[in-house]
Design a protein around this motif. Sequence first.
Motif, PDB file in Angstrom:
ATOM      1  N   THR A   1       0.837  -1.198   0.000  1.00 41.10           N
ATOM      2  CA  THR A   1       0.000   0.000   0.000  1.00 41.10           C
ATOM      3  C   THR A   1       0.874   1.252   0.000  1.00 41.10           C
ATOM      4  O   THR A   1       1.873   1.302   0.708  1.00 41.10           O
ATOM      5  CB  THR A   1      -0.907   0.017   1.249  1.00 41.10           C
ATOM      6  N   VAL A   2       0.467   2.193  -0.802  1.00 39.48           N
ATOM      7  CA  VAL A   2       1.142   3.489  -0.806  1.00 39.48           C
ATOM      8  C   VAL A   2       0.195   4.516  -0.194  1.00 39.48           C
ATOM      9  O   VAL A   2      -0.970   4.612  -0.604  1.00 39.48           O
ATOM     10  CB  VAL A   2       1.533   3.909  -2.234  1.00 39.48           C
ATOM     11  N   GLU A   3       0.694   5.229   0.790  1.00 41.75           N
ATOM     12  CA  GLU A   3      -0.117   6.257   1.448  1.00 41.75           C
ATOM     13  C   GLU A   3       0.453   7.623   1.103  1.00 41.75           C
ATOM     14  O   GLU A   3       1.662   7.849   1.276  1.00 41.75           O
ATOM     15  CB  GLU A   3      -0.095   6.039   2.964  1.00 41.75           C
ATOM     16  N   ILE A   4      -0.384   8.486   0.631  1.00 42.17           N
ATOM     17  CA  ILE A   4       0.056   9.852   0.316  1.00 42.17           C
ATOM     18  C   ILE A   4      -0.005  10.671   1.607  1.00 42.17           C
ATOM     19  O   ILE A   4      -1.081  10.857   2.177  1.00 42.17           O
ATOM     20  CB  ILE A   4      -0.847  10.489  -0.757  1.00 42.17           C
ATOM     21  N   ILE A   5       1.141  11.126   2.039  1.00 43.48           N
ATOM     22  CA  ILE A   5       1.180  11.877   3.308  1.00 43.48           C
ATOM     23  C   ILE A   5       0.805  13.327   3.012  1.00 43.48           C
ATOM     24  O   ILE A   5       1.604  14.102   2.488  1.00 43.48           O
ATOM     25  CB  ILE A   5       2.582  11.805   3.935  1.00 43.48           C
ATOM     26  N   ILE A   6      -0.424  13.685   3.341  1.00 42.84           N
ATOM     27  CA  ILE A   6      -0.880  15.027   2.976  1.00 42.84           C
ATOM     28  C   ILE A   6      -1.867  15.630   3.963  1.00 42.84           C
ATOM     29  O   ILE A   6      -1.830  16.829   4.225  1.00 42.84           O
ATOM     30  CB  ILE A   6      -1.494  15.010   1.556  1.00 42.84           C
ATOM     31  N   PHE A   7      -2.736  14.828   4.552  1.00 43.27           N
ATOM     32  CA  PHE A   7      -3.782  15.387   5.402  1.00 43.27           C
ATOM     33  C   PHE A   7      -3.363  15.418   6.862  1.00 43.27           C
ATOM     34  O   PHE A   7      -2.494  14.657   7.298  1.00 43.27           O
ATOM     35  CB  PHE A   7      -5.076  14.574   5.267  1.00 43.27           C
ATOM     36  N   SER A   8      -4.071  16.265   7.590  1.00 35.04           N
ATOM     37  CA  SER A   8      -3.818  16.366   9.024  1.00 35.04           C
ATOM     38  C   SER A   8      -4.947  15.712   9.819  1.00 35.04           C
ATOM     39  O   SER A   8      -4.698  14.885  10.688  1.00 35.04           O
ATOM     40  CB  SER A   8      -3.689  17.826   9.452  1.00 35.04           C
ATOM     41  N   GLY A   9      -6.186  16.106   9.515  1.00 37.90           N
ATOM     42  CA  GLY A   9      -7.317  15.555  10.248  1.00 37.90           C
ATOM     43  C   GLY A   9      -7.839  14.280   9.619  1.00 37.90           C
ATOM     44  O   GLY A   9      -8.094  13.288  10.307  1.00 37.90           O
ATOM     45  N   ARG A  10      -7.996  14.317   8.321  1.00 34.72           N
ATOM     46  CA  ARG A  10      -8.517  13.146   7.605  1.00 34.72           C
ATOM     47  C   ARG A  10      -7.451  12.068   7.507  1.00 34.72           C
ATOM     48  O   ARG A  10      -6.258  12.328   7.625  1.00 34.72           O
ATOM     49  CB  ARG A  10      -8.917  13.535   6.181  1.00 34.72           C
TER      50      ARG A  10
END
Lengths: 154, 385
Positions: A33-42
């Motif tokens: 799985t690749v996770e895009i590190i971008i959100f803070s709350g979500r």
Amino acid sequence: MKTAKLILGIAITIFAVAGAQPFAAGAMDTNVTVEIIIFSGRRNPTWQLQDTKPLEKLKSKMKELPEAFTNEPPHWSTLGFKGFYVCNAEGFGLPSQFRIYEGVVNSGHGKNAKYLKDLTRLEQSLIDESKKQPLEPAVRNAIADYERARRAEQ
Amino acid sequence: MREQGDAFAHTVARRYSLIGALLVILPINALILRADSPCAITNEAQAFVIRGAARTVDGQVILTWESCPDHLYEVQTAENILFQTLWMPKTLMIGSNGLSSWTDPEALTRGQRFYRVQRLTFGGDEDGDGVSNLDEFNRGTDLHKPEPVPAPSNWQPQFSLPASMIVGQTSTLQVVDAPQNCNCQWTLVSGKGFFTNTVNCTTDFRPSWSGAVTVQVACASAGVAYTNWARAAVAFPALSPVPYWNDLPVQYNNNCYNFSTDIRTDTFAQPGVAGGHPAVWPPHDCQPDTAGAITDGLQAGVDIDDLCRTSGLPGGHIVALLVWQDVDYHFVRLEADGTWSSKAGNLPATRLDYSGQPMKDPRTANLGSYRFCGFLWVSPNAHVR
């Protein structure tokens, strides 16, 4: 009967091969799985990695990668797009989870963290694969901005 | 004419009824002759004698009484003799050796007036203000009204301020050794805070921001000002340390909402879930996540410049909500030292903003696409999930 045994034998062989190499190069479905590190709350958007060749390449070069730095730069923890987590990559002989950002592969945590220069261009391959994912415009734009900035730096 | 004063006040009283030109003298008390010498007073309670109360040809009234030079004598008058007669002091003098006299300058205009003479010792203190009768006489002050007592020249008003305080905490300050009639004024020399319920030498102090505060009290006594001050270190409520949130598995499973509310759930908590009203997605403006947070026990409408009146401090703590329109939300929290920190999703918690600078104010810090919505107070009873 012979035909049936032959078919069964072929099937067993296929499953055995598949079982031995579940993340074979070019496999369409992996559990990486690749996770895009971008959100803070979500929760961050993720996708199942399609092209695993870059992982194999990284594995083969892992021991040769030079250290980028020892302490994580402070801006790695601020808001905005901050790279990718690659999860469930242990099948490729890689750490179960590692992060890649600004051309650096980060594995381990805290005092055990390592930061190695990504000479295999894994990050770019992940960026390219992200473009094929059904991402919302804000995420897509953030990655595009990052890609432009990286190219400008290089 | 000899007459005994009343035993209660050590005085004698006479009534002069002046009707027209006629002077009527009506003794109230029985006449008792004194046996001892007038200047050898051995018993202060013993009566002394009014020798005369005469009306002169021009209408004035002259009182004459036995006296001694080691006592004071106060002549008092009243218009009527009632149950609670109001005696007005008219003159105060040191007695002469033998007889003293006083002429009433107002007698001409009065139809009727009662007189009494009160004998006072030099060292006595009629009003109990610590100043002797003789000193009051020499100063010209009122024997019957306490006077401000000057404090010693090396006196300092003493009060205590806790060495450390929490923003919003109330501390009652009191000058413990203030002299009578001391008038004190409280001021804040440095830091932020305010005073309430100030009554002379007592006040309630509430710091309104973190940092060092210096409180000064200035007390005026008998026209002289005396000052003293005290300092306190003020902090916002302490939260779990930032590094705690960067250990595994805490870091990966708790987001900005967990970090800012200081509640670890390992569920990536979302506003409103615990309160039963999850925030509507996407966050087009500040309203959905604000409403969700409120149902979780947070309180909106916090004025950062008036935290004591708009939040529940010193209980709970302060956070700020920011929204990336239509995309995401972000919470930051106020640390004990007055700076701000946050945790971007599953990344490590940090005190830096998007520019890598310490976050001093979420309204002005560079937080990328996130825009400031407002400050909220996290109640001690808040719960998130």
